[in-house]
Write an enzyme that holds these catalytic residues in place. Structure first.
Site, PDB file in Angstrom:
ATOM      1  N   GLY A   1       0.823  -1.204   0.000  1.00  0.00           N
ATOM      2  CA  GLY A   1       0.000   0.000   0.000  1.00  0.00           C
ATOM      3  C   GLY A   1       0.851   1.245   0.000  1.00  0.00           C
ATOM      4  O   GLY A   1       2.023   1.210   0.383  1.00  0.00           O
ATOM      5  N   PRO A   2       0.277   2.362  -0.404  1.00  0.00           N
ATOM      6  CA  PRO A   2       1.021   3.624  -0.422  1.00  0.00           C
ATOM      7  C   PRO A   2       1.128   4.238   0.973  1.00  0.00           C
ATOM      8  O   PRO A   2       0.362   3.903   1.872  1.00  0.00           O
ATOM      9  CB  PRO A   2       0.163   4.511  -1.336  1.00  0.00           C
ATOM     10  CG  PRO A   2      -1.229   3.999  -1.119  1.00  0.00           C
ATOM     11  CD  PRO A   2      -1.095   2.506  -0.931  1.00  0.00           C
ATOM     12  N   GLY A   3       2.119   5.144   1.142  1.00  0.00           N
ATOM     13  CA  GLY A   3       2.216   5.903   2.381  1.00  0.00           C
ATOM     14  C   GLY A   3       3.070   5.245   3.441  1.00  0.00           C
ATOM     15  O   GLY A   3       3.892   4.371   3.176  1.00  0.00           O
TER      16      GLY A   3
ATOM     17  N   HIS B   1       7.778  -7.517  -4.027  1.00  0.00           N
ATOM     18  CA  HIS B   1       6.456  -7.995  -4.441  1.00  0.00           C
ATOM     19  C   HIS B   1       6.556  -9.381  -5.071  1.00  0.00           C
ATOM     20  O   HIS B   1       6.720  -9.512  -6.291  1.00  0.00           O
ATOM     21  CB  HIS B   1       5.832  -7.014  -5.435  1.00  0.00           C
ATOM     22  CG  HIS B   1       5.431  -5.720  -4.828  1.00  0.00           C
ATOM     23  ND1 HIS B   1       4.145  -5.454  -4.405  1.00  0.00           N
ATOM     24  CD2 HIS B   1       6.164  -4.614  -4.534  1.00  0.00           C
ATOM     25  CE1 HIS B   1       4.096  -4.229  -3.898  1.00  0.00           C
ATOM     26  NE2 HIS B   1       5.313  -3.703  -3.958  1.00  0.00           N
TER      27      HIS B   1
ATOM     28  N   GLU C   1       4.235 -11.319  -5.651  1.00  0.00           N
ATOM     29  CA  GLU C   1       3.036 -11.535  -6.461  1.00  0.00           C
ATOM     30  C   GLU C   1       3.150 -10.960  -7.871  1.00  0.00           C
ATOM     31  O   GLU C   1       2.307 -11.243  -8.732  1.00  0.00           O
ATOM     32  CB  GLU C   1       1.819 -10.927  -5.756  1.00  0.00           C
ATOM     33  CG  GLU C   1       1.742  -9.396  -5.782  1.00  0.00           C
ATOM     34  CD  GLU C   1       2.621  -8.702  -4.752  1.00  0.00           C
ATOM     35  OE1 GLU C   1       2.556  -7.467  -4.661  1.00  0.00           O
ATOM     36  OE2 GLU C   1       3.374  -9.401  -4.043  1.00  0.00           O
TER      37      GLU C   1
ATOM     38  N   SER D   1      10.416   3.125  -1.604  1.00  0.00           N
ATOM     39  CA  SER D   1      11.575   3.964  -1.278  1.00  0.00           C
ATOM     40  C   SER D   1      11.922   3.853   0.197  1.00  0.00           C
ATOM     41  O   SER D   1      12.972   4.308   0.625  1.00  0.00           O
ATOM     42  CB  SER D   1      11.291   5.429  -1.621  1.00  0.00           C
ATOM     43  OG  SER D   1      10.162   5.899  -0.909  1.00  0.00           O
ATOM     44  N   LEU D   2      11.015   3.229   0.996  1.00  0.00           N
ATOM     45  CA  LEU D   2      11.268   3.008   2.415  1.00  0.00           C
ATOM     46  C   LEU D   2      11.668   1.559   2.642  1.00  0.00           C
ATOM     47  O   LEU D   2      11.367   0.677   1.847  1.00  0.00           O
ATOM     48  CB  LEU D   2      10.016   3.322   3.250  1.00  0.00           C
ATOM     49  CG  LEU D   2       9.434   4.732   3.146  1.00  0.00           C
ATOM     50  CD1 LEU D   2       8.164   4.827   3.974  1.00  0.00           C
ATOM     51  CD2 LEU D   2      10.444   5.766   3.590  1.00  0.00           C
TER      52      LEU D   2
ATOM     53  N   CYS E   1       5.501  -5.785   1.549  1.00  0.00           N
ATOM     54  CA  CYS E   1       5.836  -4.372   1.352  1.00  0.00           C
ATOM     55  C   CYS E   1       5.309  -3.525   2.510  1.00  0.00           C
ATOM     56  O   CYS E   1       5.910  -3.510   3.578  1.00  0.00           O
ATOM     57  CB  CYS E   1       5.325  -3.882  -0.004  1.00  0.00           C
ATOM     58  SG  CYS E   1       6.189  -2.382  -0.573  1.00  0.00           S
TER      59      CYS E   1
END
Length: 752
Positions: A58-60, A176, A178, A136-137, A86
C-alpha cells in the site's frame, strides 16, 4: 474449510496476491483496511474459520496509512501465521519498535536479485530470486528489533527484503512476490499457507525455522545456500568487484599505478602518528561523509575540498575521506582534491583514506591520491592478510589506522605491531552503536604505547571528555561535523577549547623601496623601516650594482643582529598568506628585499646567493611557480587597473608566493612611478578573503603605488585591516635619493 484474510491497504497488487493465494489453495477473503474491525476479525478466529492473515502492499507510511493492519498484527502474533508484503513488512517492523526510513535507493517497477536464508517462506526456493520492487522506504538494520531477524536482502546493495519473528509464525517481505516479474512468488505463498498455528517448531518444523530455545538457524543450508551476509560482508564483496574493475582500466592497472608511484607523482607524506601526538589538545579526525548505510544521505552534494578546508582551518589534526562509492558516495578524486586543498597550510592535517582496504593495490591507490595513512579493518581481514597489508603500508611510509571492535580484534592489531588503533563503537556487521566499546578495549590495552582513537557515534563534548579521561588521544567525528552550521565553533566546543579571542590587528609593516646607497639604507633603518628594497633590474633608474647591494646587505644584517624580536610559530589553523605574513612579521628586522622584473630564474638565484637577500620580489610577469625554486620568501606583484582589473596571475592561490603586493598598472608596468590605484579595489580584494575561509579571514596584502607621508594613513583606512605592509619609493625621495624627513614622516604616519 478455513480461509486466508487478506487486508487490502488500497493497492492494486492486492489482486495479484489474491490470485496467487487462490491458485495454491489459500481460499482468500479480501477486505480493505478501513472496512473491518478488529472485533470482527476476532470473531472469525473464534469461529474457527480464520487460519492465516496477509497484510497487503500500500502507499504511504505504516503509521498513517495502514488502517487496521497494525492492530491486526499485534492481535494475531502467536495465534496464527501472518505474512506482510511491502507495506505489510513496514507495519510489522514499525509495530515492534524498528525504524522505517529511506532505503538509500528508490525502486518503482525495478527488479533486484534477492538472496535469502532458505527457510520459512523461502523453504526450497532457489537463491538470487529476481524480484520486483516498488518502494523507497525499508526497515533499517541498525534499529531492527531483537525479536526480528533478517531473512533476505538485495544482492547488490544489502537493503532488507525480508524479516521473520524469532518466536511467532510471522514473516514479511519488502518486495512484491506476487508480481509477474518476480520469481518464486507462488512457491513463497504455497509455503506460507502450509504454516499452522502461531509458533515455529512442532508442526511447522518442516520449513526449517527453529522453535524458540532450539538455537539459531544454521550458517548454510544443505542446498548450498549461503548464510545471510552482514552489511560488512556485502561491502566486502562489492569492494572486491570495484577493485577488479579498476585494475582493468588501462590508466589504473596495478602496473601503471606502481609506475606512477615510482616516479614520485604522489604528493609528499607527513607522519600520521606524529601529527596525532604533536597536537596540543585532543586530536580530531574530521570526516568527509556524504552518506552511510545507517543514515542514508547526510550531505550528498558536499564539496570535499571545501569541507576539508573548513575542518583544517578549524583545527582538525586528521581529515578522513571516505572513498567508497556505493554506500558512502565517496571517491579517490575526493581525496586528491582534499589533499591539494590543504597542501599549503603550515601544519596541514594528515589525510586518511577511509575505506574497506582489501589489497596492496588499494594501498597504492591511497598513496597515489594523496593519503598519509589508510584504514585497515581487522573484522574484514584474515590475520595473515592483515599483517601483509600493515607491513606493506608501512613500507610506503604510511602508518595505518587499525580498526578494532572488541578485545579479540585488539589482540590481532597489537600482534602485528600497530601504533595507532581506532576503536569503532559501531559494529560493522549490524551497524549498531555501543559507546562503551572504546572503554572496554582501552581497558585491555594495559598501558601499551599505542595512540588510541575513538571512532563513530561521537557528537558531544561529554562523549569526548569521557574517552580523554581514559587515555584516548583522538576522536573521529563525521556526521555531527558535516551537519554543523559553524564548523570551527563546533569543533572547538567538542574538545573543550574556549572560543577564539579577537586579537587586534597590529599596524602595518613599512617597506622603503628603491634604496640606492648605504646612506639611503641608514635613513630607512634609523626611521624604523621593517623592509628595505633594492632594485636589481638592469636599465631602470634605481638599479644598483651587485657590490652596492652587498654593502647594503651587510648594513641590514648588522642592524638586524641588534634586534630582539624572536620567530613565532604560525597558527596551526591559519591559511597560507595569513600564516606567511605572520612568520615574516615575527622575524628579526630589518629585512632586505631584492626586486626583479622579467629576469631569468638563474639570475635571481645567483643574486640571492651573492647578495644575501632575505626576500625576493617578482615585479614582472614571472610565473608564480618560481616561488617553489627560490630559497627565500617571495613577494609577487599584482597590478590593479583604475577599473579594478587585476593582472599578474592567480592572486589568491596559496602555496607559492608568500606575499601579495598590489601596485598600480602603470604604462611601463614597472612601478615606482608615483601612481596610485583606487584603494577601494584593494579593500574588495582583501575582503574576498583567503581561499576556504568564506571571507572570514582577510587576504593580507602589501599596498604600494603612489603612497606618500600625506596619504598613507588614508590609504590604510580605506583598504582595511588586510593591509599588513605598505611600500613606498618615490613618495619619500628627493633629487639625491631618500629624504630623511620624508622617510621619518612616512613611518610615523603608518605607526601613528
Amino acid at each position: 474449510m478455513g480461509f486466508t484474510l487478506l487486508i487490502d491497504n488500497y493497492d492494486s497488487f492486492t489482486w495479484n496476491i489474491y490470485a496467487d493465494l487462490a491458485s495454491v489453495g489459500g481460499n482468500p477473503f479480501v477486505v480493505r483496511n478501513d472496512k473491518i474491525t478488529l472485533k470482527e476479525i476476532e470473531g472469525m478466529f473464534a469461529d474457527g474459520e480464520l487460519e492465516r492473515i496477509v497484510i497487503s502492499p500500500g502507499p504511504g507510511h505504516p503509521r498513517t496509512d495502514s488502517g487496521v493492519s497494525r492492530d491486526v498484527i499485534a492481535w494475531g502474533m502467536g495465534k496464527l501465521p501472518i505474512l506482510g508484503v511491502c507495506m505489510g513488512l513496514e507495519c510489522i517492523v514499525d509495530l515492534l519498535g524498528g525504524e522505517i526510513a529511506y532505503a538509500g535507493e528508490i525502486k518503482h517497477g525495478k527488479t533486484s536479485l534477492v538472496q535469502h536464508d532458505s527457510i520459512g517462506v523461502f523453504h526450497n526456493l532457489p537463491q538470487f530470486l529476481s524480484s520486483t520492487r516498488y518502494h523507497s522506504l525499508s526497515a533499517q538494520i541498525q534499529s531492527l528489533p531483537s525479536v526480528l531477524q533478517v531473512t533476505s536482502t538485495t544482492k547488490e546493495s544489502g537493503v532488507i527484503m525480508g524479516v521473520r519473528h524469532r518466536t511467532f509464525t510471522v514473516e514479511a517481505v519488502q518486495y512484491h512476490p506476487e508480481s509477474c516479474m518476480s520469481e518464486g512468488g507462488r512457491g513463497l505463498m504455497a509455503n506460507f499457507i502450509q504454516m499452522k498455528g502461531g509458533k515455529w517448531g512442532g508442526e511447522n518444523a518442516w520449513c526449517g525455522v527453529p522453535a524458540e530455545g532450539e538455537g539459531e538457524q544454521p550458517k548454510a543450508k544443505t542446498n548450498g545456500a549461503p548464510s545471510l551476509p552482514t552489511i560488512l560482508n556485502k561491502i566486502h564483496a562489492q569492494r572486491l568487484l570495484d577493485v577488479e574493475q579498476a585494475e582493468k582500466i588501462p590508466a589504473t592497472t596495478p602496473a601503471n599505478v606502481s609506475t606512477s608511484l615510482s616516479l614520485y607523482t604522489s604528493p609528499p607524506l607527513i607522519n600520521f602518528r606524529g601529527r596525532m601526538v604533536s597536537t596540543p589538545h585532543t586530536a580530531v579526525m574530521a570526516e568527509i561523509k556524504r552518506a552511510s548505510p545507517s543514515k542514508g544521505d547526510i550531505a550528498p552534494t558536499a564539496s570535499a575540498p571545501q569541507q576539508a578546508l573548513k575542518y583544517a582551518l578549524a583545527g582538525a589534526s586528521v581529515i578522513s575521506v571516505l572513498t567508497e562509492p556505493t554506500w558512502f558516495k565517496g571517491s579517490l578524486l575526493d581525496m586528491l582534491a582534499v589533499r591539494n586543498a590543504v597542501d599549503s597550510l603550515p601544519n596541514r592535517p594528515a589525510i586518511l583514506r577511509k575505506d574497506f582496504v582489501l589489497s596492496k593495490y588499494m594501498i597504492d591507490e591511497a598513496r597515489l591520491y594523496g593519503a598519509d595513512t589508510v584504514l585497515l579493518i581487522v573484522a574484514m581481514l584474515e590475520p595473515q592478510q592483515l599483517k601483509e597489508l600493515y607491513d606493506y603500508s608501512v613500507s610506503l611510509g604510511m602508518e595505518p589506522l587499525v580498526e578494532v571492535n572488541n578485545p579479540t580484534e585488539l589482540s590481532l592489531a597489537l600482534e602485528i605491531g600497530s601504533k595507532v588503533i581506532g576503536v569503532n563503537n559501531r559494529n560493522l556487521h549490524d551497524f549498531n552503536v555501543d559507546m562503551s566499546t572504546t572503554s572496554r578495549v582501552n581497558a585491555a590495552l594495559n598501558g601499551r604505547d599505542v595512540v588510541l582513537c575513538a571512532l563513530s557515534g561521537i557528537s558531544s563534548h561529554e562523549d569526548v571528555e569521557k574517552y580523554v579521561k581514559e587515555g584516548v588521544k583522538g576522536v573521529l567525528v563525521g556526521e555531527a561535523l558535516m551537519r554543523a552550521s559553524d564548523t570551527k565553533a563546533f569543533l572547538r566546543s567538542l574538545i573543550g577549547l574556549p572560543p577564539l579571542e579577537v586579537v587586534p590587528k597590529p599596524r602595518p609593516l613599512v617597506k622603503i623601496c628603491g634604496i640606492r646607497s648605504t646612506n639611503d639604507a641608514k635613513l630607512a633603518i634609523n626611521a624604523g623601516a621593517d623592509l628595505l628594497g633594492v632594485i636589481l633590474v638592469p636599465g631602470t633608474k634605481r638599479c644598483i650594482s651587485t657590490s652596492t647591494a652587498r654593502e647594503i646587505s651587510a648594513l641590514v644584517q648588522s642592524a638586524r643582529s641588534q634586534s630582539s624580536s624572536k620567530p613565532l610559530e604560525p597558527s596551526l589553523s591559519s591559511p597560507w598568506f595569513t600564516s606567511q605574513s605572520a612568520l615574516l612579521s615575527s622575524r628579526r628586522k630589518p629585512l632586505l628585499v631584492g626586486v626583479f622584473q622579467n629576469q631569468s630564474l638563474s639570475d635571481i638565484l645567483s643574486a640571492v646567493d651573492e647578495i644575501g637577500l632575505d626576500l625576493v620580489q617578482l615585479h614582472g610577469d614571472e610565473p608564480q611557480a618560481w616561488a617553489k625554486f627560490i630559497p627565500v620568501p617571495v613577494v609577487k606583484v599584482f597590478r590593479v587597473s583604475p577599473e579594478g582589473i587585476v593582472r599578474g596571475g592567480e592572486i589568491r592561490r596559496p602555496g607559492l608566493n608568500q606575499a601579495i603586493l598590489l601596485d598600480a598598472g602603470g604604462a611601463s608596468g614597472g612601478g615606482g612611478e608615483g601612481k596610485a590605484f583606487p584603494w577601494e579595489h584593494a579593500k574588495r580584494l582583501i575582503q574576498s578573503g583567503e581561499v576556504g575561509s568564506e571571507g572570514h579571514v582577510p587576504l593580507p596584502v602589501i599596498l604600494a603605488g603612489g603612497l606618500t607621508p600625506e596619504n598613507v594613513g588614508q590609504a590604510i583606512e580605506q583598504a582595511g585591516e588586510g593591509v599588513w605592509c605598505v611600500d613606498v619609493s618615490s613618495g619619500v625621495e628627493g633629487e639625491g635619493g631618500k629624504v630623511k624627513e620624508k622617510v621619518e614622516a612616512f613611518v610615523k604616519a603608518v605607526r601613528g
